[in-house]
Design a protein around this motif. Structure first.
Motif, short mmCIF file in Angstrom:
data_model
loop_
_atom_site.label_atom_id
_atom_site.label_comp_id
_atom_site.label_asym_id
_atom_site.label_seq_id
_atom_site.Cartn_x
_atom_site.Cartn_y
_atom_site.Cartn_z
N LEU A 1 0.81 -1.21 0.00
CA LEU A 1 0.00 0.00 0.00
C LEU A 1 0.84 1.26 0.00
O LEU A 1 0.39 2.30 -0.46
CB LEU A 1 -0.94 -0.01 1.21
N ASP A 2 2.05 1.18 0.51
CA ASP A 2 2.88 2.37 0.62
C ASP A 2 3.89 2.53 -0.51
O ASP A 2 4.58 3.53 -0.59
CB ASP A 2 3.61 2.38 1.96
N ILE A 3 3.95 1.57 -1.41
CA ILE A 3 4.92 1.62 -2.51
C ILE A 3 4.16 1.76 -3.82
O ILE A 3 3.24 0.98 -4.10
CB ILE A 3 5.80 0.36 -2.53
N LYS A 4 4.54 2.74 -4.61
CA LYS A 4 3.91 2.93 -5.91
C LYS A 4 4.83 2.41 -7.00
O LYS A 4 6.05 2.49 -6.90
CB LYS A 4 3.62 4.41 -6.16
N ARG A 5 4.24 1.93 -8.05
CA ARG A 5 5.03 1.48 -9.20
C ARG A 5 5.48 2.72 -9.98
O ARG A 5 4.84 3.76 -9.93
CB ARG A 5 4.20 0.55 -10.06
N PRO A 6 6.58 2.62 -10.71
CA PRO A 6 7.11 3.79 -11.41
C PRO A 6 6.16 4.30 -12.49
O PRO A 6 5.33 3.57 -13.01
CB PRO A 6 8.42 3.28 -12.02
#
Length: 91
Positions: free
Chosen positions: A57-62
């Motif tokens: 939930l806290d990591i976004k894809r580039p």
């Protein structure tokens, strides 16, 4: 190996039939789907299933076109409910 020259213009499929060599792409795809079925049917709480279902939930894809994940490829080929199908035994 079978006496065929490049100038004979024989397709790769015909060469595979003549030499009885399996297509590497088909074999890899079949192995991936077999492993997905095995993984989906696991009920012992191993980390492989947890990692496959995990959504950070806290990591976004580039930005741009992000690299596809293993799960994304299965969804594209089999469908959104690939895990339910694998649990039922349908490949």
């Amino acid at each position: 190996m079978v006496g065929v020259r490049r100038t004979d213009r024989i397709s790769n499929e015909q060469m595979r039939q003549m030499t009885k060599v399996k297509d590497a792409v088909e074999l890899a795809d079949k192995s991936k789907k077999r492993w997905a079925g095995h993984l989906a049917r696991r009920t012992d709480g191993r980390w492989t299933l947890a990692v496959t279902e995990w959504l950070p939930l806290d990591i976004k894809r580039p930005l741009g076109r992000p690299a596809t994940r293993w799960r994304d490829q299965l969804r594209q080929e089999i469908g959104r409910n690939w895990m339910c199908l694998a649990r039922a035994g349908d490949d």
